[in-house]
Write a protein that holds these residues in place. Sequence first.
Motif, PDB file in Angstrom:
ATOM      1  N   ILE A 378       0.820  -1.202   0.000  1.00  0.00           N
ATOM      2  CA  ILE A 378       0.000   0.000   0.000  1.00  0.00           C
ATOM      3  C   ILE A 378       0.857   1.255   0.000  1.00  0.00           C
ATOM      4  O   ILE A 378       1.814   1.381   0.773  1.00  0.00           O
ATOM      5  CB  ILE A 378      -0.937  -0.013   1.227  1.00  0.00           C
ATOM      6  CG1 ILE A 378      -1.923  -1.187   1.115  1.00  0.00           C
ATOM      7  CG2 ILE A 378      -1.684   1.309   1.377  1.00  0.00           C
ATOM      8  CD1 ILE A 378      -2.680  -1.479   2.393  1.00  0.00           C
ATOM      9  N   HIS A 379       0.492   2.209  -0.866  1.00  0.00           N
ATOM     10  CA  HIS A 379       1.140   3.520  -0.833  1.00  0.00           C
ATOM     11  C   HIS A 379       0.630   4.272   0.393  1.00  0.00           C
ATOM     12  O   HIS A 379      -0.564   4.309   0.646  1.00  0.00           O
ATOM     13  CB  HIS A 379       0.800   4.313  -2.095  1.00  0.00           C
ATOM     14  CG  HIS A 379       1.671   5.509  -2.311  1.00  0.00           C
ATOM     15  ND1 HIS A 379       1.613   6.633  -1.513  1.00  0.00           N
ATOM     16  CD2 HIS A 379       2.657   5.761  -3.235  1.00  0.00           C
ATOM     17  CE1 HIS A 379       2.501   7.519  -1.923  1.00  0.00           C
ATOM     18  NE2 HIS A 379       3.148   7.025  -2.962  1.00  0.00           N
ATOM     19  N   PRO A 380       1.533   4.898   1.191  1.00  0.00           N
ATOM     20  CA  PRO A 380       1.067   5.574   2.417  1.00  0.00           C
ATOM     21  C   PRO A 380       0.023   6.651   2.147  1.00  0.00           C
ATOM     22  O   PRO A 380      -0.848   6.906   2.995  1.00  0.00           O
ATOM     23  CB  PRO A 380       2.339   6.165   3.018  1.00  0.00           C
ATOM     24  CG  PRO A 380       3.363   6.122   1.934  1.00  0.00           C
ATOM     25  CD  PRO A 380       2.998   4.980   1.059  1.00  0.00           C
ATOM     26  N   ALA A 381       0.074   7.290   0.981  1.00  0.00           N
ATOM     27  CA  ALA A 381      -0.920   8.322   0.683  1.00  0.00           C
ATOM     28  C   ALA A 381      -2.331   7.744   0.629  1.00  0.00           C
ATOM     29  O   ALA A 381      -3.300   8.450   0.929  1.00  0.00           O
ATOM     30  CB  ALA A 381      -0.581   9.012  -0.632  1.00  0.00           C
ATOM     31  N   ARG A 382      -2.463   6.480   0.252  1.00  0.00           N
ATOM     32  CA  ARG A 382      -3.796   5.872   0.183  1.00  0.00           C
ATOM     33  C   ARG A 382      -4.445   5.834   1.563  1.00  0.00           C
ATOM     34  O   ARG A 382      -5.670   5.979   1.698  1.00  0.00           O
ATOM     35  CB  ARG A 382      -3.719   4.454  -0.401  1.00  0.00           C
ATOM     36  CG  ARG A 382      -5.044   3.690  -0.436  1.00  0.00           C
ATOM     37  CD  ARG A 382      -6.080   4.357  -1.337  1.00  0.00           C
ATOM     38  NE  ARG A 382      -7.392   3.710  -1.247  1.00  0.00           N
ATOM     39  CZ  ARG A 382      -7.813   2.726  -2.054  1.00  0.00           C
ATOM     40  NH1 ARG A 382      -7.006   2.260  -3.028  1.00  0.00           N
ATOM     41  NH2 ARG A 382      -9.001   2.190  -1.903  1.00  0.00           N
ATOM     42  N   VAL A 383      -3.635   5.670   2.597  1.00  0.00           N
ATOM     43  CA  VAL A 383      -4.166   5.684   3.965  1.00  0.00           C
ATOM     44  C   VAL A 383      -4.869   7.009   4.234  1.00  0.00           C
ATOM     45  O   VAL A 383      -5.978   7.054   4.794  1.00  0.00           O
ATOM     46  CB  VAL A 383      -3.041   5.455   4.992  1.00  0.00           C
ATOM     47  CG1 VAL A 383      -3.594   5.506   6.407  1.00  0.00           C
ATOM     48  CG2 VAL A 383      -2.323   4.136   4.725  1.00  0.00           C
ATOM     49  N   TYR A 384      -4.244   8.093   3.802  1.00  0.00           N
ATOM     50  CA  TYR A 384      -4.823   9.409   4.069  1.00  0.00           C
ATOM     51  C   TYR A 384      -5.984   9.725   3.135  1.00  0.00           C
ATOM     52  O   TYR A 384      -6.894  10.476   3.507  1.00  0.00           O
ATOM     53  CB  TYR A 384      -3.720  10.466   3.991  1.00  0.00           C
ATOM     54  CG  TYR A 384      -2.678  10.203   5.043  1.00  0.00           C
ATOM     55  CD1 TYR A 384      -3.021  10.229   6.386  1.00  0.00           C
ATOM     56  CD2 TYR A 384      -1.379   9.865   4.711  1.00  0.00           C
ATOM     57  CE1 TYR A 384      -2.090   9.949   7.369  1.00  0.00           C
ATOM     58  CE2 TYR A 384      -0.442   9.585   5.688  1.00  0.00           C
ATOM     59  CZ  TYR A 384      -0.805   9.625   7.018  1.00  0.00           C
ATOM     60  OH  TYR A 384       0.109   9.338   7.996  1.00  0.00           O
ATOM     61  N   GLY A 385      -5.969   9.134   1.950  1.00  0.00           N
ATOM     62  CA  GLY A 385      -7.138   9.261   1.102  1.00  0.00           C
ATOM     63  C   GLY A 385      -8.371   8.678   1.762  1.00  0.00           C
ATOM     64  O   GLY A 385      -9.467   9.259   1.701  1.00  0.00           O
ATOM     65  N   GLU A 386      -8.196   7.547   2.423  1.00  0.00           N
ATOM     66  CA  GLU A 386      -9.322   6.918   3.127  1.00  0.00           C
ATOM     67  C   GLU A 386      -9.654   7.648   4.421  1.00  0.00           C
ATOM     68  O   GLU A 386     -10.824   7.817   4.776  1.00  0.00           O
ATOM     69  CB  GLU A 386      -9.000   5.449   3.418  1.00  0.00           C
ATOM     70  CG  GLU A 386      -8.799   4.592   2.184  1.00  0.00           C
ATOM     71  CD  GLU A 386     -10.058   4.477   1.332  1.00  0.00           C
ATOM     72  OE1 GLU A 386     -11.173   4.606   1.883  1.00  0.00           O
ATOM     73  OE2 GLU A 386      -9.918   4.272   0.112  1.00  0.00           O
ATOM     74  N   LEU A 387      -8.626   8.096   5.131  1.00  0.00           N
ATOM     75  CA  LEU A 387      -8.870   8.772   6.402  1.00  0.00           C
ATOM     76  C   LEU A 387      -9.619  10.082   6.181  1.00  0.00           C
ATOM     77  O   LEU A 387     -10.521  10.435   6.967  1.00  0.00           O
ATOM     78  CB  LEU A 387      -7.543   9.024   7.114  1.00  0.00           C
ATOM     79  CG  LEU A 387      -7.608   9.556   8.544  1.00  0.00           C
ATOM     80  CD1 LEU A 387      -8.394   8.622   9.444  1.00  0.00           C
ATOM     81  CD2 LEU A 387      -6.199   9.755   9.099  1.00  0.00           C
ATOM     82  N   ASN A 388      -9.282  10.804   5.122  1.00  0.00           N
ATOM     83  CA  ASN A 388      -9.968  12.067   4.841  1.00  0.00           C
ATOM     84  C   ASN A 388     -11.467  11.881   4.630  1.00  0.00           C
ATOM     85  O   ASN A 388     -12.250  12.808   4.845  1.00  0.00           O
ATOM     86  CB  ASN A 388      -9.346  12.748   3.619  1.00  0.00           C
ATOM     87  CG  ASN A 388      -8.120  13.565   3.969  1.00  0.00           C
ATOM     88  OD1 ASN A 388      -8.019  14.126   5.058  1.00  0.00           O
ATOM     89  ND2 ASN A 388      -7.165  13.631   3.049  1.00  0.00           N
ATOM     90  N   ARG A 389     -11.864  10.688   4.217  1.00  0.00           N
ATOM     91  CA  ARG A 389     -13.290  10.434   3.975  1.00  0.00           C
ATOM     92  C   ARG A 389     -14.086  10.358   5.283  1.00  0.00           C
ATOM     93  O   ARG A 389     -15.291  10.607   5.286  1.00  0.00           O
ATOM     94  CB  ARG A 389     -13.475   9.119   3.212  1.00  0.00           C
ATOM     95  CG  ARG A 389     -12.862   9.069   1.826  1.00  0.00           C
ATOM     96  CD  ARG A 389     -13.025   7.666   1.255  1.00  0.00           C
ATOM     97  NE  ARG A 389     -12.308   7.494   0.011  1.00  0.00           N
ATOM     98  CZ  ARG A 389     -12.809   7.768  -1.189  1.00  0.00           C
ATOM     99  NH1 ARG A 389     -14.048   8.229  -1.284  1.00  0.00           N
ATOM    100  NH2 ARG A 389     -12.077   7.581  -2.281  1.00  0.00           N
TER     101      ARG A 389
END
Length: 562
Positions: A378-389
Amino acid sequence: MDSGYGGRVSISQRNDLALNGHAGQHALAVAEAHGVGTMWTLSGAHVFPLYDAVVKAESPTRIVDVRHEQTAVFGAEATAKLTRDPGLVVLTAGPGVTNGVSGIAQAYFSGVPLLAVGGRAPAWRWGTGALQELDHPPLLAPVTKLSTTAHKAADVGPAIDRALSVARSAHRGPVFVDVPMDELYSFADVTLEVTPPAPRPEPDPAGLTAIATLIGESRHPVVVLGSDVWMDGAEDAALRFADETGIPVVANGMGRGVLPRGHRLLVNRARSAAFKNADLVVVVGTPLDFRLGFGTFGGSDGAAPAKVVHVADSPDGLATHVELAAGAAGDLTLVLDGVLTAMRATRRWDDWANGLRDQAAAAAERDAPLLASEGEPIHPARVYGELNRVLEDDAVVIGDGGDFVSWAGKLIEPGRPGCWLDPGPYGCLGAGAGAAAAARLARPDSQVVLLYGDGAAGMSLMDVDTLVRHDLPVVMVVGNNGAWGLEKHPMRFLYGYDVAADLRPETGYDAVVEALGGAGETVTEPGDIGPALRRAFDAGMPYLVNVQCDPKVAYPRSTTGI
């Protein structure tokens, strides 16, 4: 002699304290008079009277006992950051105090009002080799505003009062008082008048006029809002200043959220362009340190360097290593409102602000594929893409890590002021568990999210036990790339190899949390991040989402300013 239990402390309308009972009661009464409401500690016999004061007097002060003194200090520091009242940590003698030094140093560099009360070997045994005999104040002096010993029981109340007044005075910071064990247990009768923090100087009107003139003459001004804007209670004034002038804003530290995410003037995502092309940078409530290129801005395409204005809450906070075009010190609300009043024209920079906003939008668009990346690992940015939701406007987000948390600084914008906690200029890892506990206590109705690098997680994860024992549900997210990423990639770049930088990606950080009484899960596929986060927020207990991230991805950063 009457023990003083059950309300022997009285406060008159003149804010006098009549202190009776043992010295621990004196310390507690004075701390409460200064606004303290939580006592962070790890149990030690040298400081039992402070606990006794809370229990026997049925004090509203809550005792939060932890598993490592560093967590206690970080909890007290975060309490002060979130509530803007002084934090209180009680440390037993010797290693109890020395274990807390890093947290106290962080509070010092972050300008946080924090009182550390230390135990001390008995006075009557001093110099004979008593258990944990150490002269603490010289060790703490470099990272505190005041470091002293209250040598007698009757000295404790006045010493605590003086220390807290100093801690609360601009520029705020930590203070340390230790008390010999035998004196802390002893009784005394003392009356004192509580000392308020020193009044901040009113800003010089000439300085405000000079700043207003510089702004009026500028074509490409930028305002930087730092942590002291929040700590000084100037967030409304800062938002008003931005709205009425139309000057683009970059926020750092606890200045994040003063302009909420989506605000038309918030250009953090175009920070580099803003600083390179500015002809005037007005820095409010933060030092001109490595985070701001040491105060060097502008100069793009052969242009002259930008003029720099520095605004601080106290005169000694003004930068001296940079030639300032102007400066102002004092109450930050008075400074911002005063400059606004002195300005003859506003909203002259629409093209400049719109251009930066377009660049910020373009940067967000460039990052959008990373936020939705389907790559594995997983790219770490994907974590924040989901968290922002799933983050609500009042969510408290805490960063404790290097590379993984750097992505958070780029991709997450708080919805409100006072909702972002990071290590600040000292850059100390291990603060996360204490800060998360403090956030849950200070903001019981808000989401609390702790973002851990897997390296930082190892420094405080045992204090999940503290979260469980005190019924403090928080969501923890570990970006697990099996490395000290902030060191591994630069070392490989410099030397072609790396050492002392690898961790075990197989480590089940969620299993550690489960063993301590919480819950969690490991995530290895991008599509599972969102559902895992929703389960974490719904769990009602400490819950850790252990995300297996790509170890080859490094946060893109400049090497300047180191």
